[in-house]
Motif scaffolding. Structure first.
Motif, PDB file in Angstrom:
ATOM      1  N   GLY A 285     -49.250  -2.082 -53.973  1.00 37.97           N
ATOM      2  CA  GLY A 285     -47.999  -2.688 -53.267  1.00 37.97           C
ATOM      3  C   GLY A 285     -48.337  -3.117 -51.788  1.00 37.97           C
ATOM      4  O   GLY A 285     -47.550  -3.842 -51.163  1.00 37.97           O
ATOM      5  N   LEU A 286     -49.754  -2.926 -51.583  1.00 39.16           N
ATOM      6  CA  LEU A 286     -49.983  -3.146 -50.277  1.00 39.16           C
ATOM      7  C   LEU A 286     -50.029  -4.747 -49.896  1.00 39.16           C
ATOM      8  O   LEU A 286     -49.429  -5.334 -48.791  1.00 39.16           O
ATOM      9  CB  LEU A 286     -51.380  -2.959 -50.035  1.00 39.16           C
ATOM     10  N   ALA A 288     -47.783  -6.896 -51.139  1.00 38.27           N
ATOM     11  CA  ALA A 288     -46.161  -7.366 -51.004  1.00 38.27           C
ATOM     12  C   ALA A 288     -45.782  -6.755 -49.644  1.00 38.27           C
ATOM     13  O   ALA A 288     -45.019  -7.356 -48.959  1.00 38.27           O
ATOM     14  CB  ALA A 288     -45.374  -6.645 -51.851  1.00 38.27           C
ATOM     15  N   GLU A 289     -46.187  -5.335 -49.264  1.00 33.45           N
ATOM     16  CA  GLU A 289     -45.961  -4.781 -47.957  1.00 33.45           C
ATOM     17  C   GLU A 289     -46.360  -5.845 -46.908  1.00 33.45           C
ATOM     18  O   GLU A 289     -45.791  -5.815 -45.966  1.00 33.45           O
ATOM     19  CB  GLU A 289     -46.392  -3.423 -48.037  1.00 33.45           C
ATOM     20  N   THR A 292     -44.277  -8.773 -46.497  1.00 33.75           N
ATOM     21  CA  THR A 292     -42.927  -8.473 -46.040  1.00 33.75           C
ATOM     22  C   THR A 292     -42.974  -7.880 -44.670  1.00 33.75           C
ATOM     23  O   THR A 292     -41.675  -7.740 -44.268  1.00 33.75           O
ATOM     24  CB  THR A 292     -42.252  -7.754 -46.834  1.00 33.75           C
ATOM     25  N   ARG A 293     -44.106  -7.919 -43.907  1.00 36.08           N
ATOM     26  CA  ARG A 293     -44.027  -7.478 -42.673  1.00 36.08           C
ATOM     27  C   ARG A 293     -43.475  -8.251 -41.772  1.00 36.08           C
ATOM     28  O   ARG A 293     -43.092  -8.256 -40.552  1.00 36.08           O
ATOM     29  CB  ARG A 293     -45.418  -7.119 -42.005  1.00 36.08           C
ATOM     30  N   VAL A 294     -43.621  -9.653 -42.271  1.00 37.61           N
ATOM     31  CA  VAL A 294     -43.366 -10.923 -41.229  1.00 37.61           C
ATOM     32  C   VAL A 294     -41.790 -11.056 -41.375  1.00 37.61           C
ATOM     33  O   VAL A 294     -41.321 -11.512 -42.506  1.00 37.61           O
ATOM     34  CB  VAL A 294     -44.350 -12.250 -41.795  1.00 37.61           C
ATOM     35  N   PRO A 295     -41.142 -11.375 -40.232  1.00 36.99           N
ATOM     36  CA  PRO A 295     -39.659 -11.401 -40.218  1.00 36.99           C
ATOM     37  C   PRO A 295     -39.441 -12.789 -41.069  1.00 36.99           C
ATOM     38  O   PRO A 295     -40.347 -13.588 -40.794  1.00 36.99           O
ATOM     39  CB  PRO A 295     -39.354 -11.483 -39.045  1.00 36.99           C
ATOM     40  N   GLY A 296     -38.495 -12.828 -42.044  1.00 41.09           N
ATOM     41  CA  GLY A 296     -38.148 -14.155 -42.553  1.00 41.09           C
ATOM     42  C   GLY A 296     -39.103 -14.499 -43.523  1.00 41.09           C
ATOM     43  O   GLY A 296     -38.850 -15.688 -44.467  1.00 41.09           O
ATOM     44  N   SER A 297     -39.811 -13.353 -44.256  1.00 42.43           N
ATOM     45  CA  SER A 297     -40.781 -13.563 -45.484  1.00 42.43           C
ATOM     46  C   SER A 297     -39.705 -13.776 -46.933  1.00 42.43           C
ATOM     47  O   SER A 297     -40.151 -14.584 -47.807  1.00 42.43           O
ATOM     48  CB  SER A 297     -41.510 -12.598 -45.614  1.00 42.43           C
ATOM     49  N   PHE A 301     -41.309 -15.343 -49.959  1.00 38.73           N
ATOM     50  CA  PHE A 301     -41.448 -14.447 -51.003  1.00 38.73           C
ATOM     51  C   PHE A 301     -40.568 -13.953 -52.094  1.00 38.73           C
ATOM     52  O   PHE A 301     -39.446 -13.533 -51.598  1.00 38.73           O
ATOM     53  CB  PHE A 301     -42.173 -13.254 -50.177  1.00 38.73           C
ATOM     54  N   GLY A 303     -40.970 -11.913 -54.658  1.00 41.21           N
ATOM     55  CA  GLY A 303     -41.061 -10.431 -55.035  1.00 41.21           C
ATOM     56  C   GLY A 303     -42.490 -10.210 -55.837  1.00 41.21           C
ATOM     57  O   GLY A 303     -43.276 -10.893 -55.611  1.00 41.21           O
TER      58      GLY A 303
END
Lengths: 413, 413
Positions: A285-286, A288-289, A292-297, A301, A303
């Motif tokens: 999951g790292l 994806a994590e 998705t840290r990036v705002p607006g991803s 993305f 999923g």
């Protein structure tokens, strides 16, 4: 004035649990106006000890910045100790007292008696307003200004606000108008020594800018710092060398600023109107994590799945069970099928698949801990990479995620 | 000998990019044998500066530990500077030279000439073997042992190995047999002031153990440190208070040692023979990533999906599209359906579903940034929690993952 000493005051900074990080911020700010930090000290709230430290600092350094110990309690001894070192009396400043009182009153509170102590300052101190808290900062000078001593609160937000608003402009004048400018080139995919071999001939002849190579998690950073009378001049000194290094390292450089690899990948996906989906096994999951840290991803993305069990690989990526049985879960074939399967199921244009042995157990002779297969599916092409990472579980997982993200970046270059 | 001074040497530690973290480890180790750290200094590789620092340290502190600057280059001046401060000559130690040579040879390399410098040590130094690198540590004494000076490499793994193997036993003897024992209680679900209100009446009457409350990411830690002539005595001082605090805080405490929340949850799942699957939206894979940080998590973690788009929620958890449309992606109903859907699709016994607004954009009046719905499905029950977290994207995501993991822990208590 070209060097400074920073003193962090607080007994919690002498425990195994807290590190002084205020000095990192102050160092960055001082560097930007041409002042280098050549000593840092961390002291507790023991008076004689702090007095020794303060005395040595004032004797040896032209600029001393102390953070912490300006609070309202008995333990907050910074004001008192520096007054003694500078042989100044303490006086009650009525305007400070009034400001503190008003601050409490505006919140519907009476000022506790203790807080009056914060209005007690050494004679001759310049008061540095604190918009965010009760303790003002203090600017003291020794002699005809040969030594400047700045006392700031330890709370990071208050320390930063006071430093930027009240100290930086004055210090910048005093530092003789010197400016430092730093540019950072971030690379991945090369070792530190490979990189240094390539670029040493470029940077070695220069004393200004100074080049420093720092290895971070999954990346090597090249820091170039130029020093000059104007910011423009400092910048152009840096760019002259940085540009040549950048040409030399080419696409090994993923960022020329603060951008992380996941931010760069996000920008590429947006710009090229591609969308991404990931199927992860050993990275859990790292990837994806990080994305998705990036705002607006959510704009690029679609999923991901973390398929930690074999049935989940079958159920979520349409993996043929026979393939898992024949090749084993950690194999090039499975990585490729994960990439294709997740791309199709998520309706993305690019799919990533990662499978490997993160350890510490689960390794075998043919498939040792650290073996990771990565695949990227786009159109009718599926790229594959086989890697062997060293280190512990956390490092192996991080490197696998870094390499996967870098495959996306390189595919979109 | 009850106090120590730590000096970290290295010019990279005076940049805005690197913090001295070796001293945190050393502080923990020293505390465990009753020695407190009362001063820390960070110095660069400038010789006169370092000499001043070393001289003051040797004059004021009974125990001085310096890390860094023992490498083979010109910049590595620690040995030389301390020799000068202690008025010792430098001698070439042939056995060290041989050990360094052998180490290179065993890797099929010739020793570079530079490395001979690492065999040059002050007269009278005790050599502390370095199993992991070329630079040995050095133990020096001033006078009749009134001051002990320990020089260690800056590489953390080498520093730690030498300290534990060669220094700790000797220091423990010298520290007069005092022992410190620390126990840490980790809690989540309460604020710092709520927690302190509950336990202050318990710990306030005690000066030994010392109680410290530290707030970390998603948790509040209570540290109790007892000091006594024997470890047993120190332990029992601590346990007396800690046990009462533990009873008071009850199930808010998730760990009484080093275990992270994800480790505790993993143990509970294993012990109760349950398996877990997660469907994440706003946490973006963070929950799966945290669970799979734990080695062996494949025994109880079936897998997860990060459904960042609405179609992926439908495709991977069997979410009815109408439900998404009616309730909106961030809603109690969707969280519940994610939990049930992922549990069934992954064949797990427990399912977690998380959906929310991590920000910074995407918030609305009814569904502001920080709103998160969490659900846990087990058997025919589905629990739901609605939370409003404050802070930035990273903090909101972390708190959501922490709350989700804590729901699993509480469900299995």
């Amino acid at each position: 004035m070209e060097t400074a000493e920073i003193i962090a005051i607080g007994s919690e900074l002498l425990t195994p649990h807290r590190v002084d990080s205020n000095s990192l911020y102050l160092t960055g700010q001082l560097n930007s106006i041409g002042i280098e930090v050549d000593l840092k000290v961390v002291a507790g709230d023991q008076e004689t000890r702090l007095e020794q430290v303060a005395r040595s600092a004032v004797e040896r350094s032209p600029l001393v910045i102390a953070t912490g110990g300006l609070g309202p309690t008995e333990d907050d001894i910074t004001r008192k100790v520096f007054a003694r070192v500078l042989r100044r009396q303490m006086v009650l400043q009525h305007d400070i007292l009034q400001t503190i009182r008003d601050r409490f009153r505006s919140r519907g509170l009476e000022m506790p008696g203790n807080n009056a102590r914060q209005a007690l300052v050494p004679v001759g101190a310049r008061i540095l307003d604190n918009r965010l808290g009760t303790a003002p900062g203090l600017w003291l000078e020794k002699g005809e200004g040969e030594v400047v001593i700045i006392l700031l609160p330890g709370v990071p937000s208050e320390m930063k606000a006071i430093f930027e608003e009240s100290c930086l402009p004055l210090l910048s004048q005093r530092s003789g108008g010197f400016h430092l400018f730093t540019r950072v080139l971030r690379s991945t995919g090369m070792t530190e020594s490979q990189l240094d071999e390539q670029i040493a001939p470029i940077y070695m002849p220069y004393k200004n800018p100074v080049t420093t190579i720092l290895s971070g998690r999954g990346e090597i950073q090249v820091h170039l710092t130029g020093r000059a009378k104007s910011r423009q001049e400092a910048e152009s000194l840096v760019h002259e060398v940085a540009d040549r290094i950048q040409v030399k390292l080419g696409d090994f450089i993923f960022s020329t600023g603060d951008q992380s690899l996941e931010q760069v990948v996000g920008e590429f996906l947006l710009r090229k109107k591609e969308t991404l989906a990931v199927a992860e096994s050993c990275t859990g999951g790292l990837i994806a994590e990080r994305i998705t840290r990036v705002p607006g991803s959510s704009r690029y993305f679609m999923g991901g799945v973390t398929c930690y069990s074999n049935p989940s690989k079958v159920e979520f990526t349409g993996m043929p069970p026979l393939l898992l049985e024949m090749s084993g879960a950690v194999s090039a074939e499975v990585a490729k099928r994960l990439a294709e399967g997740i791309r199709d199921r998520m309706g993305a244009s690019i799919g990533l698949g990662v499978t490997g042995v993160a350890g510490p157990s689960g390794g075998s002779r043919e498939k040792p801990v650290g073996l990771v297969h990565l695949a990227l599916a786009k159109g009718d092409q599926v790229e594959h990479r086989e890697c062997r990472f060293s280190g512990d579980r956390e490092r192996i997982r991080f490197w696998a995620s870094q390499t996967a993200l870098d495959m996306v970046r390189r595919r979109l270059l």
